[in-house]
Design an enzyme around this catalytic site. Structure first.
Site, short mmCIF file in Angstrom:
data_model
loop_
_atom_site.label_atom_id
_atom_site.label_comp_id
_atom_site.label_asym_id
_atom_site.label_seq_id
_atom_site.Cartn_x
_atom_site.Cartn_y
_atom_site.Cartn_z
N LYS A 50 -30.68 -21.33 -33.27
CA LYS A 50 -30.52 -20.95 -31.85
C LYS A 50 -29.13 -21.94 -31.65
O LYS A 50 -28.22 -21.20 -30.61
CB LYS A 50 -31.63 -21.61 -31.02
CG LYS A 50 -32.71 -20.63 -31.26
CD LYS A 50 -34.08 -21.12 -30.42
CE LYS A 50 -35.12 -20.28 -30.32
NZ LYS A 50 -35.88 -20.32 -31.85
N ARG A 58 -33.76 -8.84 -37.37
CA ARG A 58 -34.50 -7.87 -38.07
C ARG A 58 -35.27 -6.71 -37.17
O ARG A 58 -34.91 -6.66 -36.00
CB ARG A 58 -35.89 -8.70 -38.67
CG ARG A 58 -36.51 -9.56 -37.30
CD ARG A 58 -37.68 -10.19 -37.91
NE ARG A 58 -38.10 -11.14 -37.01
CZ ARG A 58 -38.72 -10.80 -35.77
NH1 ARG A 58 -39.21 -9.60 -35.49
NH2 ARG A 58 -39.13 -11.85 -34.79
N GLU A 117 -32.69 -27.17 -22.46
CA GLU A 117 -31.92 -26.34 -21.58
C GLU A 117 -32.97 -26.46 -20.33
O GLU A 117 -34.01 -27.05 -20.00
CB GLU A 117 -31.85 -25.02 -22.21
CG GLU A 117 -33.13 -24.44 -22.36
CD GLU A 117 -32.67 -22.91 -23.26
OE1 GLU A 117 -31.72 -22.86 -23.58
OE2 GLU A 117 -33.67 -21.87 -23.14
N HIS A 152 -46.63 -18.27 -25.99
CA HIS A 152 -45.21 -17.83 -26.09
C HIS A 152 -45.01 -16.66 -27.11
O HIS A 152 -44.01 -16.50 -27.40
CB HIS A 152 -44.31 -18.90 -26.67
CG HIS A 152 -44.13 -20.09 -25.72
ND1 HIS A 152 -43.54 -20.00 -24.36
CD2 HIS A 152 -44.79 -21.23 -25.72
CE1 HIS A 152 -43.68 -21.16 -23.73
NE2 HIS A 152 -44.38 -21.94 -24.59
#
Length: 479
Positions: free
Chosen positions: A115, A291, A199, A234
């Site tokens: 990330k 993908r 973040e 999630h």
């Protein structure tokens, strides 16, 4: 490309093989001992057992898969999703053995697999990102200072993460240290990499992703968006295309941003760029999945494109035959992931034998399925049985069709997410389009489903009793 090995199992293996067959390409299945009677094994032209049931002894054994490819003169490997699909070492291994990996090049997978590296790559393309720290951090004191500057609530995320692992929402300064240590520990055990970043936590976001497709001739398309905000732990359960809240202007801006993300890592093939959309319709780059996505069928339904066929053609070196201006959104599509999970018991996996397994058929209904009646649901893999997809001219029609399709989808022997799908489709917040990723937390109450299941059982018992009494009358009739 005359022969493709599908390095996967279940519904996605079958889905890929069906397109390959349509294109006149032979297919090879690989399977574990637990999957020896699975539909994907029967459907393939050739099938090879590569190990015991645990995935680290079978589906994750890239070396064994390459051996099978060489023995059977395979030209290409389609990895599906999960397992080795985002493993750059496996893609490299295929490349070294002159086998085409039907996906991006290993370099792009490496960049987007982290990330932090992904954020770094897209910086110069002026793509909006959630405010936060763009570097890995393990120093708790330093991280706390950064968190205070950004402002709580904040999100701690594993750099190498996915599937909600190594992710912690921190509401205030007092709980920061314990949550930071937990995130590092979880990331280390799940990914072997404890690096995390911080973040700003967007409190009421929607999860919107853009499908991209890139060829080796410099062409990159975006095939519009998918709304993936209905999630538990999630992870997505219900997806739809298009989103009910995007204006044409925001859609275009997000699509063009997704194309830039693909350009930033010299992308090839199918990929998905994920964004958060806040309540003011500002969007922020989240990550790129290198993908085919689980939810790709809703995009196929609204564009008329076969994404697997496009993947194979691009991997063969062909140029994309369609231009951006040719693509249009037609109608609306819904997808429910049919997991062998118990929605009444915190979505815990439900294993057992599929005593009854009857899938729905009809206009506007598609089921990407990997199971048959009589099969056992193994404990070793992701518990998804199938994906139920419905299509309508309007969103309302797609929702109604989903409710009807769920009603005629019969499964006995394991619990599934089908009743949860009905709950979502009938809920006013979902129907109005006024929802976000907190839908399950805000509205879902397993007691509602429990009461519904009890009522259905009661009705079934009364029907059975009535039938029994009718049968008794017939038996007692004199000759």
């Amino acid at each position: 490309m005359k022969k493709i090995l599908v390095a996967n199992r279940g519904e996605i293996a079958l889905r890929v093989m069906k397109t390959a067959k349509k294109m006149g390409i032979k297919t090879v299945a690989v399977y574990s001992v637990a999957d020896r009677n699975a539909p994907h094994v029967k459907f393939a032209d050739e099938a090879v057992c590569i190990g015991e049931a645990p995935s680290n002894q079978s589906y994750l054994r890239g070396d064994k898969i390459i051996e099978v490819c060489k023995e059977l003169n395979v030209d290409g490997i389609h990895p599906g999703y999960g397992f080795l699909s985002e493993n750059s070492d496996f893609a490299e291994l295929a490349e070294k053995n002159n086998i085409t990996f039907i996906g991006p090049k290993s370099k792009a997978m490496k960049i987007m697999g982290s990330k932090l590296a992904a954020k770094d790559a897209v910086k110069e393309f002026d793509i909006p990102m959630v405010p936060g720290l763009d570097e890995a951090i393990t120093d708790v004191a330093k991280a706390k200072e950064v968190a205070k500057q950004i402002g709580f609530p904040i999100l701690i995320k594993a750099s190498a993460g996915g599937g909600g692992k190594g992710m912690r929402v921190v509401e205030n300064e007092n709980e920061f240290e314990s949550q930071m240590n937990r995130a590092i520990s979880e990331a280390t055990s799940a990914f072997g990499d404890g690096s995390v970043f911080i973040e700003k936590f967007v409190t009421s976001p929607r999860h919107i992703e853009i499908q991209v497709m890139a060829d080796s001739h410099g062409n990159i398309l975006y095939l519009f968006e998918r709304e993936c905000s209905i999630q538990r732990r999630h992870q997505k359960v219900v997806e739809e295309a298009p989103s009910s809240v995007l204006t044409p202007e925001i859609r275009k801006a997000m699509g063009e941003a997704a194309v830039k993300v693909a350009q930033s890592c010299d992308y090839l093939g199918a990929g998905t760029v994920e964004f958060l959309l806040d309540e003011n319709k500002n969007f922020y780059f989240l990550e790129m999945n290198t993908r085919l996505q689980v939810e790709h069928p809703v995009t196929e339904m609204i564009t008329g494109m076969d994404l697997v066929e496009m993947q194979i053609r691009v991997a063969r070196g062909e140029a994309l035959q369609v231009k951006q201006e040719d693509l249009q959104i037609k109608g609306h599509a819904m997808e429910l992931r049919v997991y062998a999970e118990d929605p009444i018991n915190d979505f815990l996996p439900s294993v057992g034998n599929l005593a009854t397994y009857q899938i729905p058929v009809g206009d506007g209904i598609r089921v990407d399925n990997g199971f048959e009646q009589g099969m056992d649901v193994p404990i070793y893999y992701d518990p998804m049985l199938a994906k139920l997809i419905t299509y309508g001219k309007t969103r309302e029609e797609a929702i109604q069709r989903m409710i009807e399709a769920i009603e005629i989808y019969h499964v006995d022997g394991v619990s599934t997410t089908l009743p949860f799908g009905t709950f979502v489709m009938e809920h006013e917040a979902f129907r109005s389009g006024n929802f976000d990723t907190n839908f399950v937390k805000k509205y879902y109450d397993s007691e509602v489903l429990k009461a519904q299941a009890e009522k259905e059982a009661e009705v079934a018992a009364l029907v059975a009793l009535k039938q029994y009494l009718e049968d008794q009358k017939i038996i007692r009739l004199p000759n």
